[in-house]
Design an enzyme around this catalytic site. Structure first.
Site, PDB file in Angstrom:
ATOM      1  N   CYS A 118       0.847  -1.208   0.000  1.00 40.54           N
ATOM      2  CA  CYS A 118       0.000   0.000   0.000  1.00 40.54           C
ATOM      3  C   CYS A 118       0.877   1.250   0.000  1.00 40.54           C
ATOM      4  CB  CYS A 118      -0.920  -0.013   1.218  1.00 40.54           C
ATOM      5  SG  CYS A 118      -1.882   1.494   1.438  1.00 40.54           S
ATOM      6  N   CYS A 121       0.233   3.493   3.048  1.00 41.96           N
ATOM      7  CA  CYS A 121       0.861   2.931   4.249  1.00 41.96           C
ATOM      8  C   CYS A 121       2.341   3.294   4.306  1.00 41.96           C
ATOM      9  CB  CYS A 121       0.686   1.417   4.270  1.00 41.96           C
ATOM     10  SG  CYS A 121      -1.038   0.857   4.236  1.00 41.96           S
TER      11      CYS A 121
END
Length: 517
Positions: A118, A121
C-alpha cells in the site's frame, strides 16, 4: 682582477658584488631554502622565480578537493544521523503478531493496520514512527504498534479492518477508529483524547479557562444527575473520536454564560457558546455531531466528506489563494462576514468556508466551475446550488441563502439513478484522462492491450462464421445441383496408347446411387 684560477660559481659572483646570472627560461636550478617571509625582491635577486598561474591552479584545485571532501563528509554524517534517527524511532513502534489478540486487553494500544504493497501505508510509516517516539517521550500509557493485515488477516477482520491503512485505538473491549488527517499532531491528540476519561471534570474556573484556550471546540454538561446526562454520556461514547467532553457545576461556569434552565449542554467555539435546545435541535447526539465543527473552515475533500454526516448545507468560496486580486479576496471576506455576523441565524443549517482551487469541486459537480465563485453544497445527497446573481456584499449573500432555504433557487445534481450513471461515466473518463496525462505510454499499454485482444477475438469469431457459411454452401451445392453440371468427359473417345486416366475422386454415396439408377 680576481685571484686564483678557480671556477667562478654563483657564490663567488655574489661575494664579488657582481650581478648574479639569471637562469634561462626552462632551466631548472635548485632553489635555496628560503624562509616563510622571504621578500620577493630578494628572491628575484637570488634567482628564484615564482609562477602565479601555477600557484593559482594548485590552490584552486586544492580548495575544490577540500570542499568536495567536506561536502562528502557532511552528507555521510547526515545520512548516518538520519538512519540512526529512523532506527531510534522504530524502536518505539512494536511489530505485532498473533499473540497480540490475547495480550492486548492489559494495555491501551494505538495500532496501524497496514499492507506492505500500500502506497498510503508507506507514506504513513515515518509519521507513525514519530508518533511512537512522541508518545514514549511524554510518558503516555498508550503503546504504539503496527500489524501487517495481509499476514494476520483473521485478526484484522476481527477488528473490522476493510482498508489500508486503518488506525485504531484499542481500549479494553472497545475499538475506536481514527478518521482524521494523517499528521503526527492530529494522531497524538486523538490518542490522548480517547485514551483518557470519557467525560473530564472541570473543578475550577481557572481549569475552565485553560480548556477554553486550548481547544477550539468542546462540549460541557452543567448540572447534576439527570436523564440528559445519561444521553450526554451515550453521545460522548460514540463521538469521543471527534471532540472533547467535559462536565462542570454551575459555580464553575464563567459569568458571561447565561443559562435559562438546568441541567444544560453547551458547545464552546468561535469565541462564543451555544446552548442545546431539545425542541429546536432534536436528538442530542445529532446536535453534537453537527456542532463539532467551527463555523468557518478551510475546506478540503476529507472535511467535506465528514460534513456529509451533519446534514448541513456548506457555503464555499472557491478561490485561488495564490491569486491576490480583489475579486478573490472579496468573495472570501464576504463568506467570513456572513459566518460571523449571521451566526445565530444560520449556524443550525449552514457551514461556511473557502477552498483553494476547483479540482475537487469539479469532480462533485461533474463540470468545470469558474474561479472565483460561490457554491452551496448539500453533501448528504450530492446536490448543489450555483449563484443566480452577482454577489457584491454580505446582504446579497444572505438573500441568496434565504432563497435556498425557502426553495426559490433550484437544486442541481443529486443521487438519482440517472445522476449515478452520469457520475460513473464521468469518473471513468476522468480516470482515463488522468492516466494519459501522467504517463502516456502506460495509458497506451493499459487501454490499448485489452482493446487489441478484444479486436483479435472479434475478428476470429467473424472469420470463423464466414468459413462455416462457405462450407455449408458447397455441401448444399454438391447435393442439389450435381445433376445439372455437364459431364465434360462424356462423348469424347479415349485416345489409344494413352495412359489410363487418373481415378476420379470418390463421389458421395447418394450421387453414385443416382447415377447407377
Amino acid at each position: 682582477m680576481l685571484r686564483g684560477g678557480g671556477r667562478r660559481g654563483p657564490g663567488r659572483v655574489a661575494e664579488a658584488g657582481l650581478p648574479r646570472p639569471r637562469p634561462q627560461r626552462g632551466a631548472s636550478l635548485p632553489r635555496p631554502d628560503l624562509p616563510a617571509a622571504f621578500p620577493r625582491a630578494q628572491a628575484a635577486a637570488a634567482g628564484v622565480s615564482f609562477s602565479p598561474l601555477r600557484r593559482g591552479r594548485f590552490c584552486s584545485s586544492s580548495a575544490a578537493s577540500m570542499a568536495a571532501r567536506r561536502r562528502g563528509a557532511a552528507l555521510g554524517l547526515c545520512a548516518t544521523v538520519f538512519l540512526l534517527a529512523m532506527a531510534f524511532c522504530k524502536g518505539f513502534v512494536e511489530d505485532l503478531d498473533e499473540s497480540f489478540k490475547d495480550n492486548r486487553k492489559d494495555d491501551i494500544w494505538l495500532v496501524d493496520f497496514y499492507a506492505p504493497w500500500c502506497g498510503h501505508c508507506k507514506k504513513l510509516e515515518p509519521i507513525w514512527n514519530e508518533v511512537g517516539l512522541e508518545m514514549k517521550s511524554v510518558g503516555s500509557p498508550v503503546k504504539v504498534g503496527k500489524m501487517d493485515a495481509t499476514s494476520y488477516s483473521s485478526i484484522a477482520s476481527e477488528f473490522g479492518v476493510r482498508g489500508y491503512p486503518t488506525i485504531k485505538l484499542l481500549k479494553g473491549d472497545l475499538a475506536y477508529n481514527y478518521r482524521g488527517p494523517r499528521t503526527k499532531d492530529d494522531i497524538i491528540e486523538f490518542a490522548h483524547r480517547v485514551s483518557g476519561a470519557l467525560i473530564r471534570p472541570l473543578p475550577s474556573q481557572q481549569m475552565f479557562e485553560h480548556v477554553r484556550k486550548r481547544h477550539r471546540v468542546f462540549f460541557v454538561y452543567i448540572g447534576g444527575e439527570s436523564p440528559l446526562k445519561e444521553k450526554y454520556i451515550d453521545a460522548a461514547s460514540e463521538l469521543i473520536v471527534y471532540t472533547y467532553f467535559y462536565s462542570a457545576s454551575e459555580e464553575v461556569v464563567p459569568e458571561y454564560v447565561t443559562l435559562k434552565e438546568m441541567p444544560a449542554v453547551l458547545v464552546f467555539k468561535d469565541e462564543t457558546y451555544f446552548v442545546y435546545d431539545e425542541y429546536e435541535d432534536g436528538d442530542l447526539s445529532s446536535w453534537i455531531n453537527r456542532e463539532r465543527f467551527q463555523n468557518y473552515l478551510t475546506m478540503d475533500g476529507f472535511l467535506l466528506y465528514e460534513l456529509g454526516d451533519t446534514g448541513k448545507l456548506v457555503a464555499i468560496a472557491v478561490i485561488d489563494e495564490k491569486n491576490t486580486s480583489a475579486e478573490h479576496t472579496r468573495l472570501k471576506s464576504i463568506i467570513q462576514q456572513v459566518a460571523r455576523d449571521y451566526r445565530d441565524q444560520f449556524h443550525r443549517d449552514f457551514q461556511f468556508g473557502h477552498m483553494d482551487g476547483n479540482d475537487y469541486i469539479n469532480t462533485l459537480l461533474m463540470a468545470e466551475l469558474k474561479v472565483p465563485t460561490v457554491v452551496v453544497l448539500n453533501t448528504s445527497n450530492q446536490q448543489y446550488f450555483l449563484l443566480d446573481r452577482q454577489i457584491n456584499n454580505a446582504e446579497d449573500m444572505v438573500q441568496f441563502i434565504n432563497n435556498i432555504l425557502d426553495g426559490t433557487v433550484d437544486a442541481q445534481g443529486g443521487d438519482s439513478i440517472l445522476q449515478r450513471l452520469k457520475r460513473m461515466v464521468f469518473d471513468a473518463k476522468s480516470t482515463i484522462v488522468s492516466v494519459f496525462r501522467s504517463s502516456p505510454l502506460l495509458g497506451c499499454f493499459l487501454f490499448g492491450l485489452p482493446l487489441g485482444v478484444v479486436s483479435i477475438m472479434c475478428y476470429g469469431i467473424y472469420t470463423a462464421d464466414a468459413d462455416g457459411h462457405d462450407e455449408r454452401y458447397e455441401v448444399v451445392r454438391g447435393e442439389g445441383g450435381g445433376a445439372a453440371l455437364p459431364d465434360e468427359g462424356a462423348g469424347q473417345p479415349e485416345p489409344s496408347g494413352a495412359d489410363p486416366p487418373a481415378p476420379a475422386a470418390q463421389e458421395p454415396k447418394d450421387v453414385l446411387e443416382k447415377k447407377k439408377d
